[in-house]
Design a protein around this motif. Structure first.
Motif, PDB file in Angstrom:
ATOM      1  N   ILE A 135     -15.867 -12.282   2.792  1.00  0.00           N
ATOM      2  CA  ILE A 135     -15.807 -11.311   1.688  1.00  0.00           C
ATOM      3  C   ILE A 135     -14.665 -10.315   1.920  1.00  0.00           C
ATOM      4  CG2 ILE A 135     -18.254 -11.550   1.123  1.00  0.00           C
ATOM      5  CD1 ILE A 135     -18.738  -8.866   2.550  1.00  0.00           C
ATOM      6  N   HIS A 136     -13.652 -10.751   2.667  1.00  0.00           N
ATOM      7  CA  HIS A 136     -12.546  -9.853   2.985  1.00  0.00           C
ATOM      8  C   HIS A 136     -11.747  -9.451   1.756  1.00  0.00           C
ATOM      9  CE1 HIS A 136     -11.062 -13.938   3.040  1.00  0.00           C
ATOM     10  NE2 HIS A 136      -9.807 -13.540   3.101  1.00  0.00           N
ATOM     11  N   LEU A 137     -11.688 -10.319   0.748  1.00  0.00           N
ATOM     12  CA  LEU A 137     -10.958  -9.954  -0.467  1.00  0.00           C
ATOM     13  C   LEU A 137     -11.753  -8.965  -1.311  1.00  0.00           C
ATOM     14  CD1 LEU A 137      -9.336 -13.356  -1.519  1.00  0.00           C
ATOM     15  CD2 LEU A 137      -8.365 -11.466  -0.191  1.00  0.00           C
ATOM     16  N   LEU A 138     -13.082  -9.053  -1.256  1.00  0.00           N
ATOM     17  CA  LEU A 138     -13.904  -8.039  -1.917  1.00  0.00           C
ATOM     18  C   LEU A 138     -13.696  -6.686  -1.241  1.00  0.00           C
ATOM     19  CD1 LEU A 138     -16.070  -7.319  -4.013  1.00  0.00           C
ATOM     20  CD2 LEU A 138     -17.805  -7.932  -2.299  1.00  0.00           C
ATOM     21  N   GLN A 139     -13.608  -6.694   0.081  1.00  0.00           N
ATOM     22  CA  GLN A 139     -13.277  -5.475   0.812  1.00  0.00           C
ATOM     23  C   GLN A 139     -11.976  -4.869   0.297  1.00  0.00           C
ATOM     24  OE1 GLN A 139     -13.766  -7.354   4.971  1.00  0.00           O
ATOM     25  NE2 GLN A 139     -13.623  -5.166   5.376  1.00  0.00           N
ATOM     26  N   ALA A 140     -10.975  -5.720   0.172  1.00  0.00           N
ATOM     27  CA  ALA A 140      -9.663  -5.247  -0.269  1.00  0.00           C
ATOM     28  C   ALA A 140      -9.741  -4.668  -1.677  1.00  0.00           C
ATOM     29  CB  ALA A 140      -8.649  -6.387  -0.222  1.00  0.00           C
ATOM     30  N   GLU A 141     -10.527  -5.305  -2.549  1.00  0.00           N
ATOM     31  CA  GLU A 141     -10.684  -4.766  -3.905  1.00  0.00           C
ATOM     32  C   GLU A 141     -11.325  -3.386  -3.865  1.00  0.00           C
ATOM     33  OE1 GLU A 141     -13.231  -5.518  -8.003  1.00  0.00           O
ATOM     34  OE2 GLU A 141     -12.913  -7.204  -6.635  1.00  0.00           O
ATOM     35  N   PHE A 142     -12.289  -3.202  -2.981  1.00  0.00           N
ATOM     36  CA  PHE A 142     -12.983  -1.923  -2.903  1.00  0.00           C
ATOM     37  C   PHE A 142     -12.101  -0.809  -2.370  1.00  0.00           C
ATOM     38  CE2 PHE A 142     -17.164  -3.681  -3.854  1.00  0.00           C
ATOM     39  CZ  PHE A 142     -17.756  -2.586  -4.497  1.00  0.00           C
ATOM     40  N   ARG A 143     -10.955  -1.160  -1.771  1.00  0.00           N
ATOM     41  CA  ARG A 143     -10.027  -0.109  -1.373  1.00  0.00           C
ATOM     42  C   ARG A 143      -9.602   0.700  -2.585  1.00  0.00           C
ATOM     43  NH1 ARG A 143      -7.278  -0.126   3.226  1.00  0.00           N
ATOM     44  NH2 ARG A 143      -7.034   2.050   2.571  1.00  0.00           N
ATOM     45  N   LEU A 144      -9.368   0.026  -3.716  1.00  0.00           N
ATOM     46  CA  LEU A 144      -8.983   0.716  -4.950  1.00  0.00           C
ATOM     47  C   LEU A 144     -10.099   1.645  -5.423  1.00  0.00           C
ATOM     48  CD1 LEU A 144      -7.264   1.225  -7.483  1.00  0.00           C
ATOM     49  CD2 LEU A 144      -8.217  -0.890  -8.439  1.00  0.00           C
ATOM     50  N   HIS A 145     -11.313   1.136  -5.455  1.00  0.00           N
ATOM     51  CA  HIS A 145     -12.429   1.939  -5.948  1.00  0.00           C
ATOM     52  C   HIS A 145     -12.713   3.118  -5.022  1.00  0.00           C
ATOM     53  CE1 HIS A 145     -12.632  -1.424  -8.546  1.00  0.00           C
ATOM     54  NE2 HIS A 145     -13.240  -2.228  -7.699  1.00  0.00           N
ATOM     55  N   ALA A 146     -12.570   2.900  -3.728  1.00  0.00           N
ATOM     56  CA  ALA A 146     -12.794   3.980  -2.763  1.00  0.00           C
ATOM     57  C   ALA A 146     -11.731   5.066  -2.906  1.00  0.00           C
ATOM     58  CB  ALA A 146     -12.788   3.425  -1.342  1.00  0.00           C
ATOM     59  N   GLN A 147     -10.473   4.663  -3.096  1.00  0.00           N
ATOM     60  CA  GLN A 147      -9.410   5.657  -3.262  1.00  0.00           C
ATOM     61  C   GLN A 147      -9.652   6.502  -4.508  1.00  0.00           C
ATOM     62  OE1 GLN A 147      -8.549   4.951  -0.451  1.00  0.00           O
ATOM     63  NE2 GLN A 147      -6.719   3.688  -0.267  1.00  0.00           N
ATOM     64  N   LYS A 148     -10.118   5.868  -5.569  1.00  0.00           N
ATOM     65  CA  LYS A 148     -10.417   6.622  -6.787  1.00  0.00           C
ATOM     66  C   LYS A 148     -11.544   7.616  -6.549  1.00  0.00           C
ATOM     67  CE  LYS A 148     -10.390   4.251 -10.703  1.00  0.00           C
ATOM     68  NZ  LYS A 148     -10.610   3.129 -11.654  1.00  0.00           N
ATOM     69  N   ALA A 149     -12.535   7.207  -5.767  1.00  0.00           N
ATOM     70  CA  ALA A 149     -13.644   8.109  -5.460  1.00  0.00           C
ATOM     71  C   ALA A 149     -13.151   9.323  -4.675  1.00  0.00           C
ATOM     72  CB  ALA A 149     -14.716   7.365  -4.670  1.00  0.00           C
ATOM     73  N   ILE A 150     -12.229   9.092  -3.746  1.00  0.00           N
ATOM     74  CA  ILE A 150     -11.682  10.188  -2.945  1.00  0.00           C
ATOM     75  C   ILE A 150     -10.888  11.156  -3.814  1.00  0.00           C
ATOM     76  CG2 ILE A 150     -10.014  10.734  -1.127  1.00  0.00           C
ATOM     77  CD1 ILE A 150     -10.859   8.037   0.179  1.00  0.00           C
ATOM     78  N   LEU A 151     -10.007  10.615  -4.634  1.00  0.00           N
ATOM     79  CA  LEU A 151      -9.186  11.467  -5.493  1.00  0.00           C
ATOM     80  C   LEU A 151     -10.036  12.227  -6.503  1.00  0.00           C
ATOM     81  CD1 LEU A 151      -6.169   9.061  -6.147  1.00  0.00           C
ATOM     82  CD2 LEU A 151      -6.195  11.108  -4.696  1.00  0.00           C
ATOM     83  N   ALA A 152     -11.031  11.554  -7.063  1.00  0.00           N
ATOM     84  CA  ALA A 152     -11.917  12.212  -8.028  1.00  0.00           C
ATOM     85  C   ALA A 152     -12.659  13.371  -7.380  1.00  0.00           C
ATOM     86  CB  ALA A 152     -12.912  11.202  -8.607  1.00  0.00           C
ATOM     87  N   HIS A 153     -13.053  13.195  -6.132  1.00  0.00           N
ATOM     88  CA  HIS A 153     -13.732  14.271  -5.419  1.00  0.00           C
ATOM     89  C   HIS A 153     -12.789  15.457  -5.180  1.00  0.00           C
ATOM     90  CE1 HIS A 153     -16.127  16.399  -2.435  1.00  0.00           C
ATOM     91  NE2 HIS A 153     -15.080  16.360  -1.632  1.00  0.00           N
ATOM     92  N   ILE A 154     -11.564  15.159  -4.741  1.00  0.00           N
ATOM     93  CA  ILE A 154     -10.599  16.217  -4.449  1.00  0.00           C
ATOM     94  C   ILE A 154     -10.257  17.009  -5.704  1.00  0.00           C
ATOM     95  CG2 ILE A 154      -8.196  16.635  -3.798  1.00  0.00           C
ATOM     96  CD1 ILE A 154      -8.467  14.357  -1.794  1.00  0.00           C
ATOM     97  N   TRP A 155     -10.096  16.297  -6.807  1.00  0.00           N
ATOM     98  CA  TRP A 155      -9.666  16.944  -8.040  1.00  0.00           C
ATOM     99  C   TRP A 155     -10.815  17.367  -8.950  1.00  0.00           C
ATOM    100  CZ3 TRP A 155      -5.516  12.596  -8.658  1.00  0.00           C
ATOM    101  CH2 TRP A 155      -4.421  12.888  -7.839  1.00  0.00           C
ATOM    102  N   GLY A 156     -12.039  17.127  -8.520  1.00  0.00           N
ATOM    103  CA  GLY A 156     -13.195  17.543  -9.304  1.00  0.00           C
ATOM    104  C   GLY A 156     -13.317  16.823 -10.626  1.00  0.00           C
ATOM    105  N   LEU A 157     -12.994  15.534 -10.612  1.00  0.00           N
ATOM    106  CA  LEU A 157     -13.036  14.765 -11.867  1.00  0.00           C
ATOM    107  C   LEU A 157     -14.437  14.225 -12.146  1.00  0.00           C
ATOM    108  CD1 LEU A 157      -9.708  12.737 -11.447  1.00  0.00           C
ATOM    109  CD2 LEU A 157     -10.095  14.893 -12.677  1.00  0.00           C
TER     110      LEU A 157
END
Length: 338
Positions: free
Chosen positions: A316-338
Motif C-alpha cells: 500500500i506504498h502508493l496509497l501512502q504516497a497519495e496521503f502525503r497530499l491529504h496530510a499536507q492539506k491538513a497541516i496547512l489548513a490548521h496553520i491558516w485556520g481554514l
C-alpha cells in the motif's frame, strides 16, 4: 496590454518625479494593509536543502488546492549560498546568513516549509535539530518541518491516516513491525523515528526489528514506549525477522544508518555491507496476518524489498504516497485556520 516602462523606479537620482512618490506611498500602504491582503491570497515558501519528490510535489499541490501561491526554493540553484554559523566572518563563498534569509522570507510568506537532512557527522546536533531550530528562531512565519535531521512529521501524519483508512479506524492493538532494511547509503533516522512514534500513538503493538549496531535513539524509544503504554501496548526490539513478521498486520520497511557513522563512517559502511540479506521478501510477507507492506519512498527494488512484494496486493506504498497530499492539506489548513 501595453506595459508602460517605469524608469523612475530604476534610478534614485532622477530629477523628475514621474509618479515616484505615488509608488512610495503605495508601497507604504501595502505594508500597512499586508495582513488584510494576505487573507485574500496566501503565500507558501518551500525551502529544500535536500532532494524531494513526494514532499515537494504534494506540498505544491496542497498549497495550490487551498488557494495559496507556492514558491519552491532550492539553495544552490539561483539562490545565494547560506551561512549557518553564528559569529562567522563571512568573507568566503557564502553571501547570505540564514538569519537574514529566513527573516526576509517570513516577511513575504504566510508559512515556510523547510527540508534539511541530518549532517551524519554530529549526532548531538542532529538529535537536537539545530539547523531547523535556527530557522524557527529567525522566522516570524510558521515553519513546517518537511523532514529535519531527526523527524519527518509530514510522513508520519500521512502514514497514520493511511493506516486508519486501510483498517477502517481499527488500528489499536494491531501488530506493527518497523523493519530495518539494507541500503547502500547510511540514511538518516528521521523517518524511522517518526514512524515509531506514530505507530505507538495509534495504540499499535510495535516491534522494531533491526541488526545489532542499528539501534534507534534511546530517547525516541523511551518516548514510543510511553505512548504505547497509554494504550496498554508495548514496543519491543529484536533481530529475528521471521519471528517479528509472524502474524504481523503491517510490515514497514525502512533503511537507516547506524550510530557508528558519527564516529567511524568506514566501519559503519562495512557493517552495513554484511547485511545485504536484510530485504523484505515474499516469504517474510507470507508469515504475516495477510499484512500490508509500507514504505515512505523512494524505495530501491531488489535492495530494500523484492518486486514480488511491491507488485502484490499487500503493498500500500502508493496509497501512502497519495496521503502525503491529504496530510499536507491538513497541516496547512490548521496553520491558516481554514
Amino acid at each position: 496590454m501595453t506595459v508602460r516602462p517605469l524608469p523612475h523606479l530604476l534610478s534614485w537620482n532622477s530629477s523628475r518625479d514621474d509618479g515616484w512618490h505615488a509608488h512610495v506611498r503605495a508601497a507604504c500602504d501595502y505594508y500597512v494593509r499586508r495582513e488584510r491582503i494576505s487573507e485574500v491570497q496566501r503565500h507558501l515558501a518551500l525551502l529544500f536543502f535536500n532532494s524531494s519528490l513526494r514532499t515537494r510535489t504534494s506540498m505544491e499541490v496542497a498549497g495550490a488546492q487551498l488557494g495559496a501561491q507556492v514558491t519552491t526554493i532550492v539553495p544552490g540553484s539561483g539562490v545565494w549560498g547560506f551561512e549557518w554559523e553564528d559569529g562567522k566572518i563571512m568573507d568566503g563563498d557564502k553571501a547570505e546568513h540564514i538569519h537574514e534569509a529566513i527573516g526576509v522570507l517570513s516577511r513575504y510568506y504566510d508559512a515556510i516549509g523547510v527540508r534539511a537532512f541530518a549532517s551524519g557527522t554530529d549526532y548531538l546536533s542532529d538529535r537536537d535539530d539545530v539547523l531547523l531550530r535556527r530557522i524557527v528562531s529567525a522566522s516570524t512565519a510558521p515553519i513546517i518541518n518537511l523532514e529535519s535531521a531527526f523527524w519527518h512529521p509530514c510522513q508520519a501524519l500521512a502514514d497514520a491516516a493511511t493506516l486508519c483508512t486501510h483498517f477502517g479506524g481499527g488500528v489499536r492493538g494491531r501488530k506493527f513491525v518497523l523493519c530495518w532494511a539494507y541500503h547502500p547509503k547510511a540514511l538518516p533516522m528521521a523517518v524511522p523515528n517518526s514512524t515509531l512514534i506514530m505507530a505507538a500513538r495509534l495504540g499499535m503493538q510495535v516491534t522494531v526489528v533491526r541488526p545489532d549496531g542499528f539501534e534507534l535513539d534511546e530517547g525516541v524509544m523511551a518516548s514510543a514506549r510511553s505512548h504505547a503504554a497509554r494504550h496498554h501496548q508495548t514496543v519491543e526490539e529484536t533481530s529475528d525477522r521471521a519471528a517479528a513478521c509472524h502474524k504481523a498486520d503491517v510490515i514497514y520497511a525502512k533503511a537507516w544508518g547506524g550510530r557508528l557513522r558519527y564516529v567511524d563512517q568506514a566501519a559503519e559502511s562495512s557493517l552495513r555491507l554484511d547485511l545485504t540479506d536484510w530485504r523484505i521478501t515474499a516469504e517474510l510477507m507470507d508469515r504475516t496476518n495477510n499484512g500490508v507492506f509500507m514504505h515512505c519512498l523512494p524505495v530501491r527494488r531488489g535492495v530494500v524489498v523484492d518486486d514480488a512484494v511491491l507488485d502484490s496486493r499487500q503493498a500500500i506504498h502508493l496509497l501512502q504516497a497519495e496521503f502525503r497530499l491529504h496530510a499536507q492539506k491538513a497541516i496547512l489548513a490548521h496553520i491558516w485556520g481554514l
